[in-house]
Design an enzyme around this catalytic site. Structure first.
Site, mmCIF file in Angstrom:
data_model
loop_
_atom_site.group_PDB
_atom_site.id
_atom_site.type_symbol
_atom_site.label_atom_id
_atom_site.label_comp_id
_atom_site.label_asym_id
_atom_site.label_seq_id
_atom_site.Cartn_x
_atom_site.Cartn_y
_atom_site.Cartn_z
ATOM 1 N N ASP A 43 0.846 -1.195 0.000
ATOM 2 C CA ASP A 43 0.000 0.000 0.000
ATOM 3 C C ASP A 43 0.882 1.245 0.000
ATOM 4 O O ASP A 43 1.902 1.295 0.697
ATOM 5 C CB ASP A 43 -0.925 -0.007 1.228
ATOM 6 C CG ASP A 43 -2.079 0.961 1.093
ATOM 7 O OD1 ASP A 43 -3.228 0.497 0.963
ATOM 8 O OD2 ASP A 43 -1.824 2.187 1.114
ATOM 9 N N HIS A 110 -10.122 -5.227 -3.303
ATOM 10 C CA HIS A 110 -8.774 -5.433 -2.773
ATOM 11 C C HIS A 110 -8.883 -5.795 -1.305
ATOM 12 O O HIS A 110 -9.680 -5.217 -0.565
ATOM 13 C CB HIS A 110 -7.903 -4.183 -2.949
ATOM 14 C CG HIS A 110 -8.550 -2.927 -2.472
ATOM 15 N ND1 HIS A 110 -9.501 -2.258 -3.208
ATOM 16 C CD2 HIS A 110 -8.410 -2.234 -1.316
ATOM 17 C CE1 HIS A 110 -9.913 -1.207 -2.536
ATOM 18 N NE2 HIS A 110 -9.270 -1.163 -1.366
#
Ligand code: AMP
Ligand code: ZN
Length: 127
Positions: A43, A110
């Site tokens: 991320d 996700h």
């Protein structure tokens, strides 16, 4: 090639979707895993020592849509566990923000894999 009539049609990539771009290799990302079905990358704004997103290659909006292909959903969970084992101690949180009112900002399903949490005082707070 034989078609499985019971399988849902594979959705086309969305040209405006950043995660479709990462899957296609046109958007840069720090990949930690890639196979025929899913891709995983760190991320951009990590909320834990290990904060990885696992996405199916196919563009599906959220985990409700991914449940139409349960073998892909199961594989995604398996890959999340492998990542937590490889990059941390094996324990992990798995978060699917589902819908804009629940904080989903990228409309390509996700899973947030958050691991290594016990090593810090960090509060993952809002994802
Ligand atoms: P969500 O709020 O559940 O939709 O989560 C979207 C996540 O994607 C956020 O944690 C962002 O930091 C992350 N993100 C957005 N763009 C990228 C990118 N290009 N590479 C890696 N992570 C990203
Ligand atoms: Zn997409």
């Amino acid at each position: 090639m034989t078609q499985d009539a019971s399988a849902p049609a594979a959705p086309a990539a969305d040209p405006d979707c950043v995660f479709c771009g990462i899957v296609a290799g046109t958007v840069p990302a720090d990949l930690v895993h890639a196979d025929d079905t899913v891709v995983a990358f760190r991320d951009l704004a990590p909320k834990a020592p290990v904060h990885v997103l696992v996405v199916p290659r196919e563009h599906r909006r959220d985990v409700r849509e991914l449940a139409a292909v349960p073998e892909t959903l199961a594989h995604l969970v398996d890959v999340a566990g492998q990542i937590a084992a490889d990059l941390a101690d094996g324990d992990f949180r798995l978060v699917f923000n589902t819908g804009e009112n629940a904080g989903q900002t990228v409309l390509h399903v996700h899973a947030h894999v958050l691991a290594g949490i016990a090593q810090t005082e960090s509060d993952t707070g809002e994802l």
